[in-house]
Design a protein around this motif. Structure first.
Motif, PDB file in Angstrom:
ATOM      1  N   LYS A   8       0.872  -1.173   0.000  1.00 14.47           N
ATOM      2  CA  LYS A   8       0.000   0.000   0.000  1.00 14.47           C
ATOM      3  C   LYS A   8       0.907   1.220   0.000  1.00 14.47           C
ATOM      4  O   LYS A   8       1.782   1.368   0.853  1.00 14.47           O
ATOM      5  N   ASN A  10       1.804   5.200  -2.495  1.00 12.21           N
ATOM      6  CA  ASN A  10       1.436   6.199  -3.502  1.00 12.21           C
ATOM      7  C   ASN A  10       2.200   5.853  -4.770  1.00 12.21           C
ATOM      8  O   ASN A  10       3.411   5.635  -4.717  1.00 12.21           O
ATOM      9  N   ILE A  21      -0.365   8.743 -14.529  1.00 12.07           N
ATOM     10  CA  ILE A  21      -1.364   8.393 -13.530  1.00 12.07           C
ATOM     11  C   ILE A  21      -0.743   8.534 -12.141  1.00 12.07           C
ATOM     12  O   ILE A  21       0.367   8.063 -11.908  1.00 12.07           O
ATOM     13  N   GLU A  22      -1.472   9.153 -11.219  1.00 12.42           N
ATOM     14  CA  GLU A  22      -1.070   9.245  -9.822  1.00 12.42           C
ATOM     15  C   GLU A  22      -2.164   8.611  -8.976  1.00 12.42           C
ATOM     16  O   GLU A  22      -3.336   8.933  -9.135  1.00 12.42           O
ATOM     17  N   LYS A  23      -1.774   7.700  -8.087  1.00 11.07           N
ATOM     18  CA  LYS A  23      -2.733   7.063  -7.187  1.00 11.07           C
ATOM     19  C   LYS A  23      -2.188   7.132  -5.779  1.00 11.07           C
ATOM     20  O   LYS A  23      -1.104   6.624  -5.504  1.00 11.07           O
ATOM     21  N   GLU A  24      -2.953   7.749  -4.882  1.00 10.78           N
ATOM     22  CA  GLU A  24      -2.559   7.851  -3.481  1.00 10.78           C
ATOM     23  C   GLU A  24      -3.249   6.773  -2.664  1.00 10.78           C
ATOM     24  O   GLU A  24      -4.435   6.506  -2.836  1.00 10.78           O
ATOM     25  N   ALA A  26      -2.983   3.559  -2.756  1.00 10.15           N
ATOM     26  CA  ALA A  26      -3.437   2.431  -3.570  1.00 10.15           C
ATOM     27  C   ALA A  26      -2.635   1.172  -3.216  1.00 10.15           C
ATOM     28  O   ALA A  26      -1.700   1.214  -2.414  1.00 10.15           O
ATOM     29  N   ILE A  38      -2.624  -2.321 -10.132  1.00  9.87           N
ATOM     30  CA  ILE A  38      -2.659  -1.360  -9.034  1.00  9.87           C
ATOM     31  C   ILE A  38      -4.125  -1.056  -8.779  1.00  9.87           C
ATOM     32  O   ILE A  38      -4.845  -0.644  -9.683  1.00  9.87           O
ATOM     33  N   TYR A  39      -4.563  -1.303  -7.556  1.00 12.62           N
ATOM     34  CA  TYR A  39      -5.969  -1.183  -7.197  1.00 12.62           C
ATOM     35  C   TYR A  39      -6.184   0.002  -6.251  1.00 12.62           C
ATOM     36  O   TYR A  39      -5.368   0.239  -5.368  1.00 12.62           O
ATOM     37  N   ASP A  40      -7.306   0.676  -6.411  1.00 10.18           N
ATOM     38  CA  ASP A  40      -7.671   1.741  -5.474  1.00 10.18           C
ATOM     39  C   ASP A  40      -8.015   1.167  -4.102  1.00 10.18           C
ATOM     40  O   ASP A  40      -7.741   1.776  -3.072  1.00 10.18           O
ATOM     41  N   SER A  41      -8.628  -0.004  -4.091  1.00 10.70           N
ATOM     42  CA  SER A  41      -8.902  -0.717  -2.840  1.00 10.70           C
ATOM     43  C   SER A  41      -8.499  -2.179  -3.057  1.00 10.70           C
ATOM     44  O   SER A  41      -8.537  -2.689  -4.176  1.00 10.70           O
TER      45      SER A  41
END
Length: 64
Positions: A8, A10, A21-24, A26, A38-41
């Motif tokens: 988990k 960023n 793409i930026e995912k915080e 994730a 890469i999953y958001d949840s």
């Protein structure tokens, strides 16, 4: 799920040469050395798996 790594954090990655793409906060799932996604949840099938928490870091994964 023999060699499973879940982190988990960023993430910053590109889907194409024109899209960043930026995912915080994730989750990246690496199964047998291959990035699954890469999953958001976190998907339910991994709810009992160990998760390394590196949310104070930025990871730039390499898809190959």
């Amino acid at each position: 799920m023999e060699n499973l790594l879940i982190i988990k954090s960023n993430f910053v990655y590109s889907k194409s040469k024109d899209e960043l793409i930026e995912k915080e906060g994730a989750f990246i799932v690496v199964n047998n050395g291959v990035i699954e996604d890469i999953y958001d949840s976190l998907p339910d099938k991994y709810k009992n798996a160990e998760v390394k928490d590196l949310t104070d870091k930025i990871i730039i994964p390499s898809f190959s």
